[in-house]
Design an enzyme around this catalytic site. Structure first.
Site, mmCIF file in Angstrom:
data_model
loop_
_atom_site.group_PDB
_atom_site.id
_atom_site.type_symbol
_atom_site.label_atom_id
_atom_site.label_comp_id
_atom_site.label_asym_id
_atom_site.label_seq_id
_atom_site.Cartn_x
_atom_site.Cartn_y
_atom_site.Cartn_z
ATOM 1 N N ARG A 118 -6.380 -47.427 49.206
ATOM 2 C CA ARG A 118 -7.369 -48.431 49.629
ATOM 3 C C ARG A 118 -7.122 -48.962 51.039
ATOM 4 O O ARG A 118 -7.475 -50.084 51.377
ATOM 5 C CB ARG A 118 -7.414 -49.611 48.655
ATOM 6 N N LYS A 140 -15.682 -46.285 63.428
ATOM 7 C CA LYS A 140 -16.453 -45.405 62.544
ATOM 8 C C LYS A 140 -15.601 -44.185 62.228
ATOM 9 O O LYS A 140 -15.110 -43.512 63.147
ATOM 10 C CB LYS A 140 -17.721 -44.933 63.244
ATOM 11 N N GLU A 182 -20.908 -38.404 77.375
ATOM 12 C CA GLU A 182 -20.840 -39.718 76.717
ATOM 13 C C GLU A 182 -20.456 -40.812 77.706
ATOM 14 O O GLU A 182 -20.888 -41.953 77.594
ATOM 15 C CB GLU A 182 -19.831 -39.707 75.560
ATOM 16 N N LYS A 231 -18.084 -50.406 75.201
ATOM 17 C CA LYS A 231 -18.337 -50.067 73.799
ATOM 18 C C LYS A 231 -17.836 -51.180 72.880
ATOM 19 O O LYS A 231 -18.506 -51.569 71.930
ATOM 20 C CB LYS A 231 -17.690 -48.729 73.411
ATOM 21 N N GLU A 241 -23.540 -51.662 62.784
ATOM 22 C CA GLU A 241 -24.792 -51.079 63.280
ATOM 23 C C GLU A 241 -26.027 -51.590 62.564
ATOM 24 O O GLU A 241 -26.792 -50.835 61.982
ATOM 25 C CB GLU A 241 -24.733 -49.536 63.228
ATOM 26 N N ASN A 249 -26.427 -44.928 70.952
ATOM 27 C CA ASN A 249 -27.031 -43.626 70.670
ATOM 28 C C ASN A 249 -28.058 -43.224 71.717
ATOM 29 O O ASN A 249 -28.945 -42.420 71.434
ATOM 30 C CB ASN A 249 -27.675 -43.639 69.281
ATOM 31 N N HIS A 252 -29.347 -39.726 71.872
ATOM 32 C CA HIS A 252 -28.850 -39.041 70.676
ATOM 33 C C HIS A 252 -29.943 -38.613 69.697
ATOM 34 O O HIS A 252 -29.735 -37.684 68.926
ATOM 35 C CB HIS A 252 -27.823 -39.910 69.945
ATOM 36 N N HIS A 256 -29.293 -34.938 68.635
ATOM 37 C CA HIS A 256 -29.021 -34.465 67.266
ATOM 38 C C HIS A 256 -30.002 -33.362 66.874
ATOM 39 O O HIS A 256 -29.641 -32.402 66.190
ATOM 40 C CB HIS A 256 -29.073 -35.627 66.275
ATOM 41 N N HIS A 269 -21.672 -31.310 71.532
ATOM 42 C CA HIS A 269 -22.344 -32.595 71.328
ATOM 43 C C HIS A 269 -22.675 -33.260 72.679
ATOM 44 O O HIS A 269 -23.803 -33.693 72.915
ATOM 45 C CB HIS A 269 -21.471 -33.498 70.463
HETATM 46 N N1 LIG Z 1 -16.389 -42.161 65.257
HETATM 47 C C1 LIG Z 1 -17.222 -42.245 66.249
HETATM 48 O O1 LIG Z 1 -17.660 -43.336 66.641
HETATM 49 C C2 LIG Z 1 -17.637 -40.990 66.961
HETATM 50 C C3 LIG Z 1 -18.308 -41.069 68.193
HETATM 51 C C4 LIG Z 1 -18.605 -39.875 68.861
HETATM 52 C C5 LIG Z 1 -18.239 -38.662 68.303
HETATM 53 N N2 LIG Z 1 -17.581 -38.624 67.094
HETATM 54 C C6 LIG Z 1 -17.166 -37.359 66.488
HETATM 55 O O2 LIG Z 1 -16.236 -36.740 67.365
HETATM 56 C C7 LIG Z 1 -16.263 -35.329 67.167
HETATM 57 C C8 LIG Z 1 -16.269 -34.642 68.508
HETATM 58 O O3 LIG Z 1 -15.078 -34.980 69.168
HETATM 59 P P1 LIG Z 1 -14.487 -34.087 70.353
HETATM 60 O O4 LIG Z 1 -15.558 -33.817 71.347
HETATM 61 O O5 LIG Z 1 -13.237 -34.729 70.787
HETATM 62 O O6 LIG Z 1 -14.249 -32.673 69.644
HETATM 63 P P2 LIG Z 1 -12.947 -32.013 68.977
HETATM 64 O O7 LIG Z 1 -12.141 -32.978 68.264
HETATM 65 O O8 LIG Z 1 -13.454 -30.828 68.228
HETATM 66 O O9 LIG Z 1 -12.131 -31.484 70.248
HETATM 67 C C9 LIG Z 1 -12.698 -30.515 71.098
HETATM 68 C C10 LIG Z 1 -11.745 -29.335 71.302
HETATM 69 O O10 LIG Z 1 -10.699 -29.719 72.188
HETATM 70 C C11 LIG Z 1 -9.434 -29.408 71.614
HETATM 71 N N3 LIG Z 1 -8.493 -30.374 72.168
HETATM 72 C C12 LIG Z 1 -8.308 -31.663 71.801
HETATM 73 N N4 LIG Z 1 -7.448 -32.256 72.648
HETATM 74 C C13 LIG Z 1 -7.076 -31.336 73.554
HETATM 75 C C14 LIG Z 1 -6.232 -31.360 74.693
HETATM 76 N N5 LIG Z 1 -5.647 -32.492 75.116
HETATM 77 N N6 LIG Z 1 -6.071 -30.216 75.392
HETATM 78 C C15 LIG Z 1 -6.712 -29.086 75.021
HETATM 79 N N7 LIG Z 1 -7.544 -28.997 73.972
HETATM 80 C C16 LIG Z 1 -7.724 -30.120 73.248
HETATM 81 C C17 LIG Z 1 -9.684 -29.498 70.136
HETATM 82 O O11 LIG Z 1 -8.695 -28.799 69.408
HETATM 83 C C18 LIG Z 1 -11.063 -28.859 70.040
HETATM 84 O O12 LIG Z 1 -10.974 -27.459 70.065
HETATM 85 C C19 LIG Z 1 -17.507 -35.053 66.322
HETATM 86 O O13 LIG Z 1 -17.100 -34.722 65.017
HETATM 87 C C20 LIG Z 1 -18.285 -36.369 66.339
HETATM 88 O O14 LIG Z 1 -19.008 -36.581 65.147
HETATM 89 C C21 LIG Z 1 -17.286 -39.761 66.428
HETATM 90 ZN ZN LIG Z 2 -22.284 -38.996 70.825
#
Ligand SMILES: NC(=O)c1ccc[n+]([C@@H]2O[C@H](COP(=O)([O-])OP(=O)(O)OC[C@H]3O[C@@H](n4cnc5c(N)ncnc54)[C@H](O)[C@@H]3O)[C@@H](O)[C@H]2O)c1
Ligand SMILES: [Zn+2]
Length: 361
Positions: A118, A140, A182, A231, A241, A249, A252, A256, A269
């Site tokens: 929990r 989130k 972003e 943010k 939200e 967003n 977005h 999406h 993304h």
């Molecule tokens: N929680 C939230 O508020 C929120 C907001 C925006 C996005 N997201 C989520 O975030 C995700 C996308 O995140 P992302 O763009 O970081 O993608 P990701 O986590 O897939 O990372 C992108 C790639 O970079 C690699 N990587 C990570 N760090 C590295 C480093 N220092 N050097 C080399 N390679 C590295 C990863 O292994 C991966 O292959 C999505 O699932 C999205 O839904 C969440």
């Molecule tokens: Zn986004």
């Protein structure tokens, strides 16, 4: 090193720090001990990040779970693997679960921490630009379901976030640009973020492009701090939200749909987001909520950072619209669009007609 305190007013002034600086990973142990009472530490990471940065978190009392890399693994099956590992280690609620990776790892490790006993202490060590400026802030956490992205999740705040700018050097160009998609969105909504001070982020991005593109640590510290401040001001005002948070967003609703219609295979993304931002600016120009001058300035900013602003293919508009309507941001059948309205400002609109929404596609 810079430190920013994120306040969540809805939670009796609960706040946590975001540490931002070069080579902070070297001091990861001290940060973890400062913010948790952990006797054991579970580090959630993936097969790409572990060989690069795992060594900084090898302590007597830490164990790793190294997951396969990719958004396709952000699901319940992987979540169960994390909680299995936590159970095998007999983690207590006061022990720590640490996310070492990009947004995928952060979202999954955070969700695991939110449900394990929990709620177990959680620390984010984001390693992508996107994760440092966006996903690690705001609480989130989620995994995907086969019927929709991020459909299973929670709001769960970390004890601390440690953003080391040095790790951004190993990101490939495409992933770095994805994060910039972003980053730029914040410049177009600064006046809505109520941070109480003016960052002039649009000007900052215009004036520091070279340093940002070459990933200069000092400039990145400043940039990450501004993005997190903007943010967190929004999240502080609306954690769950129910209103304002939707402005994050920007672009977005289109993004999406672009990701969905191309089966999440053609665009990252952030690429979809920069195209989506250009689309809302086209819409804003058409509806005269921005001047031609501000429109040009904004689109030029996207272009000057080498971000994608056009889709590479043409889609059936009807299909595109239906997919947009399938987006979570539909309230009672009305499509919600975050629309630029004046300089550095956006508004949430749910009364734009279909013809106008589709005009920019
Ligand atoms: N929680 C939230 O508020 C929120 C907001 C925006 C996005 N997201 C989520 O975030 C995700 C996308 O995140 P992302 O763009 O970081 O993608 P990701 O986590 O897939 O990372 C992108 C790639 O970079 C690699 N990587 C990570 N760090 C590295 C480093 N220092 N050097 C080399 N390679 C590295 C990863 O292994 C991966 O292959 C999505 O699932 C999205 O839904 C969440
Ligand atoms: Zn986004």
């Amino acid at each position: 090193m810079d430190k920013l305190d994120v306040k969540i007013s809805a939670k009796n002034e609960y706040s946590y720090p975001i540490y931002i600086g070069e080579n902070l990973l070297k001091s990861a142990r001290e940060f973890i001990l400062k913010h948790t009472k952990a006797k054991k530490i579970l580090i959630v990471t993936n097969e790409t990040v572990y060989p690069l940065y795992g060594k900084f978190l090898c302590f007597d009392n830490s164990e790793f779970i190294v997951l396969a890399d990719g958004e396709i693994y952000k699901n319940m099956e992987t979540l169960i693997k994390i909680t299995d590992k936590a159970l095998e280690m007999k983690l207590e609620r006061t022990d720590a679960i640490i996310a070492l990776g990009g947004g995928v790892i952060g979202d999954m490790a955070g969700f695991a921490a939110s449900i394990y006993r929990r709620g177990t202490d959680f620390i984010q060590i984001p390693t992508t630009l996107l994760a440092q400026v966006d996903s690690s802030v705001g609480g989130k956490v989620a995994v995907n379901h086969r019927l929709g992205k991020n459909m299973l999740g929670a709001f769960y705040q970390p004890k601390a976030v440690i953003s080391d700018t040095a790790v951004l050097k190993t990101l490939d160009e495409r992933q770095y640009k994805t994060g910039l998609g972003e980053v730029l969105k914040y410049a177009f909504m600064e006046n809505n973020c109520g941070a109480g001070e003016k960052y002039n982020f649009l000007e900052f991005l215009e004036n520091n492009r070279e340093n940002i593109l070459k990933r200069d640590d000092k400039t990145l510290c400043e940039l990450i701090k501004i993005c997190c401040s903007l943010k967190s001001a929004v999240v502080n005002a609306d954690e769950k939200e129910q209103g304002l948070r939707a402005i994050l967003n920007l672009g977005h609703t289109y993004a999406h749909a672009i990701e969905n219609i191309t089966d999440y295979k053609k665009y990252t993304h952030g690429e979809a987001v920069s195209i989506g931002i250009k689309m809302v600016f086209d819409l804003a120009l058409k509806l005269s909520t921005v001047t031609k001058e501000y429109y040009e300035r904004s689109v030029n900013l996207l272009r000057s950072y080498g971000l994608l602003i056009e889709m590479r293919e043409v889609f059936d508009k009807e299909l595109f619209y239906n997919i947009m309507r399938g987006d979570k941001k539909v309230t009672e059948g009305r499509l919600k669009i975050i629309l630029p309205n004046g300089e550095k400002s956006v508004e949430i609109r749910d009364n734009i007609d279909k013809k106008n929404i589709l005009s920019g596609i």
